[in-house]
Design a protein around this motif. Structure first.
Motif, PDB file in Angstrom:
ATOM      1  N   LEU A 155      -2.392   0.057  -8.916  1.00 29.17           N
ATOM      2  CA  LEU A 155      -3.736   0.618  -9.052  1.00 29.17           C
ATOM      3  C   LEU A 155      -3.848   1.874  -8.198  1.00 29.17           C
ATOM      4  O   LEU A 155      -3.410   1.887  -7.047  1.00 29.17           O
ATOM      5  CB  LEU A 155      -4.790  -0.395  -8.619  1.00 29.17           C
ATOM      6  N   ASN A 156      -4.481   2.900  -8.759  1.00 30.80           N
ATOM      7  CA  ASN A 156      -4.572   4.181  -8.067  1.00 30.80           C
ATOM      8  C   ASN A 156      -6.019   4.513  -7.721  1.00 30.80           C
ATOM      9  O   ASN A 156      -6.926   4.282  -8.516  1.00 30.80           O
ATOM     10  CB  ASN A 156      -3.988   5.293  -8.950  1.00 30.80           C
TER      11      ASN A 156
ATOM     12  N   VAL B   1      -1.373  -0.877  -4.300  1.00 28.65           N
ATOM     13  CA  VAL B   1      -2.497   0.055  -4.244  1.00 28.65           C
ATOM     14  C   VAL B   1      -1.956   1.420  -3.831  1.00 28.65           C
ATOM     15  O   VAL B   1      -1.281   1.551  -2.804  1.00 28.65           O
ATOM     16  CB  VAL B   1      -3.563  -0.418  -3.247  1.00 28.65           C
ATOM     17  N   VAL B   2      -2.271   2.438  -4.634  1.00 28.98           N
ATOM     18  CA  VAL B   2      -1.724   3.777  -4.431  1.00 28.98           C
ATOM     19  C   VAL B   2      -2.863   4.761  -4.175  1.00 28.98           C
ATOM     20  O   VAL B   2      -3.869   4.766  -4.891  1.00 28.98           O
ATOM     21  CB  VAL B   2      -0.912   4.225  -5.668  1.00 28.98           C
ATOM     22  N   ALA B   3      -2.699   5.600  -3.155  1.00 26.21           N
ATOM     23  CA  ALA B   3      -3.700   6.632  -2.845  1.00 26.21           C
ATOM     24  C   ALA B   3      -2.985   7.867  -2.319  1.00 26.21           C
ATOM     25  O   ALA B   3      -2.525   7.877  -1.180  1.00 26.21           O
ATOM     26  CB  ALA B   3      -4.706   6.123  -1.813  1.00 26.21           C
TER      27      ALA B   3
ATOM     28  N   PHE C  88      -6.545  11.095   3.378  1.00 22.85           N
ATOM     29  CA  PHE C  88      -7.344  10.551   2.270  1.00 22.85           C
ATOM     30  C   PHE C  88      -7.067   9.068   2.044  1.00 22.85           C
ATOM     31  O   PHE C  88      -7.968   8.303   1.664  1.00 22.85           O
ATOM     32  CB  PHE C  88      -7.044  11.342   0.986  1.00 22.85           C
ATOM     33  N   ALA C  89      -5.836   8.638   2.284  1.00 24.39           N
ATOM     34  CA  ALA C  89      -5.450   7.257   2.004  1.00 24.39           C
ATOM     35  C   ALA C  89      -5.765   6.292   3.136  1.00 24.39           C
ATOM     36  O   ALA C  89      -5.774   5.068   2.928  1.00 24.39           O
ATOM     37  CB  ALA C  89      -3.952   7.204   1.687  1.00 24.39           C
ATOM     38  N   VAL C  90      -6.030   6.794   4.316  1.00 26.92           N
ATOM     39  CA  VAL C  90      -6.201   5.935   5.494  1.00 26.92           C
ATOM     40  C   VAL C  90      -7.379   4.969   5.379  1.00 26.92           C
ATOM     41  O   VAL C  90      -7.231   3.777   5.687  1.00 26.92           O
ATOM     42  CB  VAL C  90      -6.304   6.791   6.771  1.00 26.92           C
ATOM     43  N   PRO C  91      -8.584   5.411   4.941  1.00 32.63           N
ATOM     44  CA  PRO C  91      -9.690   4.452   4.844  1.00 32.63           C
ATOM     45  C   PRO C  91      -9.381   3.262   3.934  1.00 32.63           C
ATOM     46  O   PRO C  91      -9.808   2.136   4.229  1.00 32.63           O
ATOM     47  CB  PRO C  91     -10.836   5.296   4.276  1.00 32.63           C
ATOM     48  N   ALA C  92      -8.656   3.484   2.853  1.00 31.78           N
ATOM     49  CA  ALA C  92      -8.325   2.385   1.948  1.00 31.78           C
ATOM     50  C   ALA C  92      -7.382   1.385   2.617  1.00 31.78           C
ATOM     51  O   ALA C  92      -7.551   0.174   2.483  1.00 31.78           O
ATOM     52  CB  ALA C  92      -7.696   2.932   0.668  1.00 31.78           C
ATOM     53  N   LEU C  93      -6.386   1.887   3.336  1.00 37.75           N
ATOM     54  CA  LEU C  93      -5.475   0.998   4.052  1.00 37.75           C
ATOM     55  C   LEU C  93      -6.243   0.143   5.055  1.00 37.75           C
ATOM     56  O   LEU C  93      -6.062  -1.081   5.126  1.00 37.75           O
ATOM     57  CB  LEU C  93      -4.393   1.820   4.755  1.00 37.75           C
ATOM     58  N   LYS C  94      -7.105   0.776   5.828  1.00 36.96           N
ATOM     59  CA  LYS C  94      -7.887   0.036   6.821  1.00 36.96           C
ATOM     60  C   LYS C  94      -8.817  -0.975   6.156  1.00 36.96           C
ATOM     61  O   LYS C  94      -8.955  -2.122   6.621  1.00 36.96           O
ATOM     62  CB  LYS C  94      -8.701   1.011   7.673  1.00 36.96           C
ATOM     63  N   ALA C  95      -9.460  -0.581   5.066  1.00 30.46           N
ATOM     64  CA  ALA C  95     -10.413  -1.465   4.390  1.00 30.46           C
ATOM     65  C   ALA C  95      -9.724  -2.688   3.801  1.00 30.46           C
ATOM     66  O   ALA C  95     -10.243  -3.810   3.883  1.00 30.46           O
ATOM     67  CB  ALA C  95     -11.160  -0.694   3.300  1.00 30.46           C
TER      68      ALA C  95
ATOM     69  N   PHE D 133       0.857  -1.183   0.000  1.00 28.86           N
ATOM     70  CA  PHE D 133       0.000   0.000   0.000  1.00 28.86           C
ATOM     71  C   PHE D 133       0.892   1.231   0.000  1.00 28.86           C
ATOM     72  O   PHE D 133       1.841   1.326   0.786  1.00 28.86           O
ATOM     73  CB  PHE D 133      -0.913   0.017   1.220  1.00 28.86           C
ATOM     74  N   MET D 134       0.563   2.203  -0.850  1.00 28.49           N
ATOM     75  CA  MET D 134       1.390   3.392  -1.000  1.00 28.49           C
ATOM     76  C   MET D 134       0.507   4.633  -0.867  1.00 28.49           C
ATOM     77  O   MET D 134      -0.310   4.928  -1.738  1.00 28.49           O
ATOM     78  CB  MET D 134       2.106   3.373  -2.357  1.00 28.49           C
ATOM     79  N   GLY D 135       0.643   5.339   0.261  1.00 27.57           N
ATOM     80  CA  GLY D 135      -0.180   6.515   0.499  1.00 27.57           C
ATOM     81  C   GLY D 135       0.398   7.343   1.632  1.00 27.57           C
ATOM     82  O   GLY D 135       1.245   6.868   2.392  1.00 27.57           O
ATOM     83  N   THR D 136      -0.075   8.572   1.761  1.00 31.24           N
ATOM     84  CA  THR D 136       0.484   9.470   2.774  1.00 31.24           C
ATOM     85  C   THR D 136      -0.566  10.185   3.630  1.00 31.24           C
ATOM     86  O   THR D 136      -0.540  10.053   4.841  1.00 31.24           O
ATOM     87  CB  THR D 136       1.424  10.490   2.104  1.00 31.24           C
TER      88      THR D 136
END
Length: 301
Positions: A104-105, A83-85, A11-18, A5-8
């Motif tokens: 995937l973004n 997965v990128v956000a 905005f990206a936190v819900p996707a990581l948790k999901a 998982f690639m995010g900062t």
């Protein structure tokens, strides 16, 4: 699936948790390096790093992914997908090609409209009535890859902060949905002729332009709430307007129409509802006027 998982940001936190709750094997999280923040300028990890560490996932914070060592380490993860956000770093071709399913973004607009860094703010500023989330296959171009899944969201009168939170949850749901059965979805090529570019927000854009029509000023306020905050200056002090409504009352641009901070704009006026003085908490208009007098006829800058 075996995922990086690639995010900062938030905005990206819900996707990581999901993705974690869906049972995927998240073998590593990539995030921007900790930044200095607050009065003490202490190093502060990103929202994604904090959550990943709480979940017990390895976190990597490279400054760049262009080096051979970082690319080799990424390839060694033997990923099904990345997965990128809102990660914030450019992904070189070697990174894009490493996972079996590529990268995937989760993008905060209905591509090809608003490719780029600030799709939520630009959609509000432009007066769009609808935006959404696009799950896309990443390629070397800026948000140019094939679209895999989309969902529309009405903008209504939402601020950028409110809309970003809503889109983050939608993006998380869509990514989990797609990864559950990727073979059910077909890729759609973007029409480059319909593309618009959501350039990064510059701080000077947040200064309110009362020469514009009041509808534009109101959108400017929503687009820059909570950050960087749409502002004007009075007696060389900065005041952010966090909430306002349009008025049909006539007035000269930037000049207060009455003693209650009704501000003239081009062909109308704007009435602040929530204001924040520099260094102070946000308060409603009545409380603000109890402590700060801005008489009729005052020019705001």
């Amino acid at each position: 699936m075996r995922i990086a998982f690639m995010g900062t940001p938030d905005f990206a936190v819900p996707a990581l948790k999901a993705l974690h709750e869906a049972g995927h094997e998240i073998v590593a999280v990539y995030s921007q390096p900790p930044r200095r923040a607050g009065r003490g300028k202490k190093l502060s990890p990103s929202p994604v790093q904090r959550v990943a560490e709480e979940l017990g996932i390895e976190v990597r914070t490279p400054v760049s992914l262009k080096g051979e060592e970082e690319q080799t380490a990424f390839a060694a993860l033997q990923l099904d997908v990345a997965v990128v956000a809102a990660y914030g770093l450019i992904l070189p071709q070697a990174i894009l090609d490493a996972p079996a399913m590529g990268c995937l973004n989760i993008h905060g607009s209905l591509l090809p409209r608003w490719r780029g860094a600030a799709p939520v703010q630009r959609a509000i500023l432009a007066g769009d009535t609808v935006t959404g989330i696009t799950i896309m296959q990443m390629e070397a171009g800026l948000d140019t890859g094939p679209m895999l899944l989309k969902s529309k969201t009405p903008i209504d009168g939402k601020t950028a902060g409110e809309l970003t939170e809503e889109l983050a949850e939608t993006g998380a749901e869509l990514m989990v949905q797609y990864l559950a059965s990727p073979s059910e979805y077909s890729a759609e090529t973007q029409d480059d002729a319909l593309a618009t570019y959501a350039k990064k927000i510059e701080k000077q854009e947040a200064r309110l332009d009362f020469n514009k029509p009041p509808n534009h000023v109101e959108r400017q306020i929503r687009a820059f709430t909570p950050v960087p905050g749409a502002f004007f200056k009075f007696e060389n002090v900065r005041y952010k307007i966090l909430e306002a409504q349009v008025s049909n009352s006539d007035g000269e641009p930037g000049i207060t129409v009455d003693d209650h901070l009704l501000i003239g704009c081009g062909a109308g006026s704007i009435q602040p509802r929530v204001i924040q003085k520099a260094g102070k908490p946000a308060i409603d208009l009545k409380s603000f006027l109890n402590g700060t007098k801005i008489p009729k006829g005052t020019l705001l800058q």
